[in-house]
Scaffold this active site. Structure first.
Site, short mmCIF file in Angstrom:
data_model
loop_
_atom_site.label_atom_id
_atom_site.label_comp_id
_atom_site.label_asym_id
_atom_site.label_seq_id
_atom_site.Cartn_x
_atom_site.Cartn_y
_atom_site.Cartn_z
N ARG A 1 -19.65 7.83 11.09
CA ARG A 1 -18.24 8.20 11.02
C ARG A 1 -17.43 7.15 11.76
O ARG A 1 -17.82 6.70 12.85
CB ARG A 1 -18.00 9.58 11.64
CG ARG A 1 -18.52 10.74 10.81
CD ARG A 1 -17.67 10.94 9.56
NE ARG A 1 -18.16 12.07 8.77
CZ ARG A 1 -19.03 11.96 7.77
NH1 ARG A 1 -19.53 10.78 7.46
NH2 ARG A 1 -19.40 13.02 7.09
N HIS B 1 -17.14 2.93 2.29
CA HIS B 1 -17.80 4.23 2.47
C HIS B 1 -18.68 4.57 1.26
O HIS B 1 -18.47 5.56 0.57
CB HIS B 1 -16.75 5.32 2.69
CG HIS B 1 -17.32 6.52 3.42
ND1 HIS B 1 -16.57 7.29 4.28
CD2 HIS B 1 -18.55 7.08 3.43
CE1 HIS B 1 -17.30 8.27 4.77
NE2 HIS B 1 -18.53 8.16 4.27
N GLU C 1 -9.35 6.19 6.43
CA GLU C 1 -9.79 5.63 5.16
C GLU C 1 -8.85 6.06 4.05
O GLU C 1 -8.34 7.17 4.06
CB GLU C 1 -11.22 6.10 4.85
CG GLU C 1 -12.23 5.64 5.88
CD GLU C 1 -13.65 6.13 5.59
OE1 GLU C 1 -13.84 6.88 4.61
OE2 GLU C 1 -14.58 5.74 6.33
#
Length: 320
Positions: free
Chosen positions: A239, A287, A268
């Site tokens: 994370r 990601h 993000e």
């Protein structure tokens, strides 16, 4: 009798939904790439009986107060820091996640990012596209060896164990730090438990696979990077919130550490103007830790199986 309504917060392929259409009526946000706006999610979820959501959706107490019909929230992720789990529990709403099905795929990506960062693969690829490849020279794009080096894994969950197994194939020395010791894993993988500080000091590669919590937020701060070797490479596939990004930027820019590979960020998506994009010693990914077709299909199917189980008065497969 009307079928329960399940709201899905991102467009997914019809062939995944079809096997469950006998049980439910589905509604979804018809955009594959853009998160559903909060106000639309609030409106659509108001009458929904179940919710299949992504990490991009903030399922807080205000949302749960509003979506009063919900029986289950199926989160398409292992982590669930986007959900107020305590508030859901108070309201009798079951929360599920998707462990196990993405373990090996995310471990693959973690090690791929480690290798790409160590061997400067992205930089080398750009080198050719920018027509910079001239005569051979002894240290042209010379990177860091991976074999026989020390890897320190912070967060020895399922993915951490899978990364450790891959590291064994490179004959690496393995260290780990975790909230609790795993003596069986230590024996199986010949991995040594050390303090967080010792791991930082001794590792050539520091790999974060931590969940985000009050205890782990910004755990990789200025002091942590200063404790690492100047030759160290930092990898984060957990994370973004576990990293003080300003401290990491400064550490990379000032050569406090050698390089970093990042698949996750605090906010993000990051724009092309993000400070990290100005650095040549960082590899950035959007990601994609679990992004294989098979794994994403398995994650969505697990979400739907959890929802089916709850509405058929069975125990969910993967409750939080």
């Amino acid at each position: 009798m009307n079928k329960p309504t399940i709201y899905i917060t991102r467009k997914i392929p019809p062939y995944l939904i079809e096997p469950f259409s006998q049980y439910f009526q589905f509604q979804m946000w018809e955009d594959e790439h853009t998160p559903i706006p909060r106000e639309i999610l609030m409106r659509e979820a108001k009458e929904a009986d179940g919710l299949l959501c992504l990490l991009t959706e903030k399922i807080d107490r205000a949302f749960l107060d509003h979506a009063s019909h919900l029986k289950i929230i199926a989160n398409m992720a292992v982590g669930y820091d986007n959900i107020d789990v305590e508030a859901a529990k108070e309201k009798g709403i079951i929360v599920t996640n998707t462990p196990d099905v993405l373990t090996e795929t995310t471990a693959d990506l973690t090690f791929a990012l480690l290798m790409a960062t160590a061997r400067r693969l992205v930089e080398a690829n750009h080198f050719i596209y920018q027509d910079k490849w001239g005569e051979w020279s002894p240290f042209l794009l010379a990177g860091t060896d991976i074999h026989h080096k020390t890897i320190g894994i912070v967060g020895m969950g399922r993915i951490g164990e899978a990364v450790a197994r891959r590291a064994k194939g490179f004959q690496m020395n393995l260290l780990y730090h975790n909230r609790t010791r795993k003596k069986t894993v230590e024996q199986e993988l010949d991995v040594s438990y050390v303090s967080f500080e010792e791991l930082l000091e001794k590792s050539d590669f520091v790999v974060s696979l931590l969940p985000l919590s009050e205890q782990t937020e910004n755990i990789f701060d200025k002091r942590a990077f200063e404790q690492m070797k100047s030759s160290a490479i930092f990898i984060n596939v957990s994370r973004g919130g576990v990293v003080d990004e300003k401290a990491l930027y400064d550490a990379l820019k000032n050569k406090v550490i050698t390089a970093a590979g990042l698949d996750v960020f605090k906010d993000e998506p990051i724009p092309s103007s993000h400070p990290f994009t100005s650095l040549s010693n960082v590899v950035l990914l959007p990601h994609i830790g679990s992004a294989s077709i098979t794994t994403r299909e398995n994650m969505l199917t697990l979400c739907l199986e959890n929802i089916r189980a709850v509405f058929q008065h069975e125990a969910p497969i993967s409750p939080v």
